[in-house]
Every structure is written in C-alpha cells, then in structure tokens.
Scaffold this motif. Structure first.
Motif, PDB file in Angstrom:
ATOM      1  N   PHE A   1      63.729   3.880  89.922  1.00  0.00           N
ATOM      2  CA  PHE A   1      63.803   5.228  90.486  1.00  0.00           C
ATOM      3  C   PHE A   1      62.410   5.809  90.652  1.00  0.00           C
ATOM      4  O   PHE A   1      62.120   6.492  91.627  1.00  0.00           O
ATOM      5  N   PHE A   2      61.522   5.500  89.705  1.00  0.00           N
ATOM      6  CA  PHE A   2      60.150   6.014  89.749  1.00  0.00           C
ATOM      7  C   PHE A   2      59.193   5.043  90.436  1.00  0.00           C
ATOM      8  O   PHE A   2      57.987   5.270  90.446  1.00  0.00           O
ATOM      9  N   ARG A   3      59.729   3.950  90.984  1.00  0.00           N
ATOM     10  CA  ARG A   3      58.949   2.892  91.656  1.00  0.00           C
ATOM     11  C   ARG A   3      57.780   2.431  90.781  1.00  0.00           C
ATOM     12  O   ARG A   3      56.641   2.335  91.218  1.00  0.00           O
ATOM     13  N   ASP A   4      58.127   2.131  89.514  1.00  0.00           N
ATOM     14  CA  ASP A   4      57.125   1.637  88.569  1.00  0.00           C
ATOM     15  C   ASP A   4      57.492   0.260  88.030  1.00  0.00           C
ATOM     16  O   ASP A   4      56.854  -0.248  87.118  1.00  0.00           O
ATOM     17  N   GLY A   5      58.568  -0.339  88.584  1.00  0.00           N
ATOM     18  CA  GLY A   5      58.985  -1.669  88.163  1.00  0.00           C
ATOM     19  C   GLY A   5      60.020  -1.667  87.045  1.00  0.00           C
ATOM     20  O   GLY A   5      60.576  -2.711  86.716  1.00  0.00           O
ATOM     21  N   PHE A   6      60.288  -0.498  86.475  1.00  0.00           N
ATOM     22  CA  PHE A   6      61.218  -0.386  85.344  1.00  0.00           C
ATOM     23  C   PHE A   6      62.471   0.381  85.765  1.00  0.00           C
ATOM     24  O   PHE A   6      62.401   1.283  86.590  1.00  0.00           O
ATOM     25  N   CYS A   7      63.594   0.074  85.132  1.00  0.00           N
ATOM     26  CA  CYS A   7      64.854   0.779  85.397  1.00  0.00           C
ATOM     27  C   CYS A   7      64.972   2.000  84.490  1.00  0.00           C
ATOM     28  O   CYS A   7      65.975   2.201  83.805  1.00  0.00           O
ATOM     29  N   LYS A   8      63.914   2.812  84.489  1.00  0.00           N
ATOM     30  CA  LYS A   8      63.895   4.054  83.715  1.00  0.00           C
ATOM     31  C   LYS A   8      64.722   5.105  84.453  1.00  0.00           C
ATOM     32  O   LYS A   8      64.978   4.986  85.645  1.00  0.00           O
ATOM     33  N   THR A   9      65.097   6.139  83.727  1.00  0.00           N
ATOM     34  CA  THR A   9      65.868   7.218  84.329  1.00  0.00           C
ATOM     35  C   THR A   9      65.406   8.546  83.756  1.00  0.00           C
ATOM     36  O   THR A   9      64.629   8.583  82.804  1.00  0.00           O
ATOM     37  N   GLY A  10      65.866   9.597  84.352  1.00  0.00           N
ATOM     38  CA  GLY A  10      65.548  10.943  83.899  1.00  0.00           C
ATOM     39  C   GLY A  10      66.489  11.915  84.578  1.00  0.00           C
ATOM     40  O   GLY A  10      67.337  11.505  85.380  1.00  0.00           O
ATOM     41  N   PRO A  11      66.350  13.209  84.305  1.00  0.00           N
ATOM     42  CA  PRO A  11      67.274  14.198  84.865  1.00  0.00           C
ATOM     43  C   PRO A  11      67.320  14.199  86.398  1.00  0.00           C
ATOM     44  O   PRO A  11      68.341  14.504  86.985  1.00  0.00           O
ATOM     45  N   GLN A  12      66.212  13.840  87.029  1.00  0.00           N
ATOM     46  CA  GLN A  12      66.172  13.853  88.487  1.00  0.00           C
ATOM     47  C   GLN A  12      66.839  12.621  89.111  1.00  0.00           C
ATOM     48  O   GLN A  12      67.105  12.593  90.299  1.00  0.00           O
ATOM     49  N   ASP A  13      67.151  11.613  88.318  1.00  0.00           N
ATOM     50  CA  ASP A  13      67.796  10.382  88.793  1.00  0.00           C
ATOM     51  C   ASP A  13      69.309  10.567  88.751  1.00  0.00           C
ATOM     52  O   ASP A  13      69.983  10.119  87.832  1.00  0.00           O
ATOM     53  N   LEU A  14      69.840  11.190  89.767  1.00  0.00           N
ATOM     54  CA  LEU A  14      71.263  11.495  89.795  1.00  0.00           C
ATOM     55  C   LEU A  14      72.124  10.245  89.961  1.00  0.00           C
ATOM     56  O   LEU A  14      73.304  10.266  89.630  1.00  0.00           O
ATOM     57  N   GLY A  15      71.532   9.160  90.448  1.00  0.00           N
ATOM     58  CA  GLY A  15      72.280   7.918  90.644  1.00  0.00           C
ATOM     59  C   GLY A  15      72.265   6.992  89.443  1.00  0.00           C
ATOM     60  O   GLY A  15      72.913   5.958  89.453  1.00  0.00           O
ATOM     61  N   THR A  16      71.507   7.323  88.420  1.00  0.00           N
ATOM     62  CA  THR A  16      71.377   6.497  87.219  1.00  0.00           C
ATOM     63  C   THR A  16      71.030   5.056  87.610  1.00  0.00           C
ATOM     64  O   THR A  16      71.819   4.128  87.443  1.00  0.00           O
ATOM     65  N   HIS A  17      69.836   4.861  88.161  1.00  0.00           N
ATOM     66  CA  HIS A  17      69.334   3.555  88.616  1.00  0.00           C
ATOM     67  C   HIS A  17      68.823   2.758  87.414  1.00  0.00           C
ATOM     68  O   HIS A  17      67.632   2.605  87.222  1.00  0.00           O
ATOM     69  N   THR A  18      69.743   2.252  86.608  1.00  0.00           N
ATOM     70  CA  THR A  18      69.381   1.694  85.309  1.00  0.00           C
ATOM     71  C   THR A  18      69.753   0.237  85.092  1.00  0.00           C
ATOM     72  O   THR A  18      69.419  -0.331  84.063  1.00  0.00           O
TER      73      THR A  18
END
Length: 120
Positions: free
Chosen positions: A21-38
C-alpha cells in the motif's frame, strides 16, 4: 515494527515490482489502507483472470498509481478480502506467510493461510 501472521518481524514481499500500500515492498497497513493490502501473494494466471472477471484488472499498468501491471510469478500485496473471495471461488494464489501482515488474521483464518503457504 510491523509483524507477520506468526508475530515475527514482517518480511519484504517484493521490490520488483514494488508492492505494498505504501509502495515500500512490504504488506504493511494503516488507517488509510481501506483495502487492507496485507496478503503477500504469488500471482498466478488463474488468479489474474479471475480477478479481471470480477472487475479488478491487475494486468494493465497504471503508471499514475505506480502500478506496473502483474504477471504470473510476481509477488504482490493483495487486499485480504479479495484474496478470501478468490479462495472461496477456488482461485486463490499461494501466500508468502512470513511477508503477510498480522492484520490479515482479522479477515482470513490462520489455517486457511497455512494451507496456501508458498513453497520456496
């Protein structure tokens, strides 16, 4: 520190193509990731065709969103609900468990994820 489904440090999913979600190579998430790209998935042609048939084109590049378009063998951080939908349809791709964020367990049970563990 982000954790994977085992409670350990989250491993990188992929940096070529650059995912997350943050285009950093990791499946991290946060409040702004409404799709839960994990979910760190190893993409298959079957999954690409399935998700396209469901209205989610992951094949066509969208440069303005830094999306390169996917091909079989790519690793990509998928939305947990999209992966679960594909699982229910019998089209789910393998999962890199060590690179799948712990938040995924709120949506997909551990035993299902383990059954789709990517064999390196």
């Amino acid at each position: 520190m982000a954790k994977n489904i085992f409670g350990e440090e989250l491993e990188m999913c992929c940096n070529n193509p650059m995912t997350g979600f943050f285009r950093d190579g990791f499946c991290k998430t946060g409040p702004q990731d409404l799709g839960t790209h994990t979910v760190c998935a190893v993409i298959t042609q079957e999954f690409l065709e399935y998700t396209l048939s469901m209205g989610n084109d992951l094949i066509t590049p969208i440069p303005e969103y830094l999306f390169p378009g996917l091909k079989p063998g790519d690793r990509w951080c998928l939305c947990a609900l999209r992966w679960l939908e594909a699982y229910r349809a019998g089209k789910a791709p393998a999962v890199v468990l060590e690179a799948t964020h712990e938040k995924t367990l709120e949506i997909i049970p551990m035993n299902i994820l383990v059954g789709f563990a990517y064999q390196r």
